[in-house]
Write an enzyme that holds these catalytic residues in place. Sequence first.
Site, PDB file in Angstrom:
ATOM      1  N   ARG A 169      38.395 -12.862 -26.102  1.00  0.00           N
ATOM      2  CA  ARG A 169      38.730 -12.959 -24.668  1.00  0.00           C
ATOM      3  C   ARG A 169      39.238 -14.352 -24.316  1.00  0.00           C
ATOM      4  O   ARG A 169      40.237 -14.491 -23.598  1.00  0.00           O
ATOM      5  CB  ARG A 169      37.525 -12.584 -23.795  1.00  0.00           C
ATOM      6  CG  ARG A 169      37.195 -11.111 -23.853  1.00  0.00           C
ATOM      7  CD  ARG A 169      35.971 -10.773 -23.027  1.00  0.00           C
ATOM      8  NE  ARG A 169      34.851 -11.580 -23.497  1.00  0.00           N
ATOM      9  CZ  ARG A 169      33.825 -11.959 -22.741  1.00  0.00           C
ATOM     10  NH1 ARG A 169      33.769 -11.613 -21.467  1.00  0.00           N
ATOM     11  NH2 ARG A 169      32.854 -12.671 -23.246  1.00  0.00           N
ATOM     12  N   ASN A 196      35.303  -7.274 -22.092  1.00  0.00           N
ATOM     13  CA  ASN A 196      34.650  -6.505 -23.150  1.00  0.00           C
ATOM     14  C   ASN A 196      34.248  -5.144 -22.613  1.00  0.00           C
ATOM     15  O   ASN A 196      33.869  -5.015 -21.443  1.00  0.00           O
ATOM     16  CB  ASN A 196      33.395  -7.215 -23.653  1.00  0.00           C
ATOM     17  CG  ASN A 196      33.692  -8.397 -24.536  1.00  0.00           C
ATOM     18  OD1 ASN A 196      34.778  -8.531 -25.084  1.00  0.00           O
ATOM     19  ND2 ASN A 196      32.713  -9.266 -24.679  1.00  0.00           N
TER      20      ASN A 196
END
Length: 90
Positions: A17, A35
């Site tokens: 990320r 996520n």
Amino acid sequence: MNLHIIVNGRVQGVGFRFTTKQKAIDYDLKGWVKNLSNGSVELEIEGNDLQVEDFLSELKEGFNPFIKVNEVHIIKEAAGHKGYKNFEIR
């Protein structure tokens, strides 16, 4: 261009990320990344076509050696742009 993307593989716990956000900023893309509970990562990006395509090429390679991308599911959003102001981690 606006794309909704699901990435499967070794993409959680390896800086995916954070790296996605940095690469999106490098390519002047807007949107978000988060996520999912099943171990995959979901993101939405928007920007000009060339920048999006270049970003996707790097994403499919995994950005760094710790990340292993097995599958990338891409949905092109009909709206074109949703007007995101920046790129964020959710």
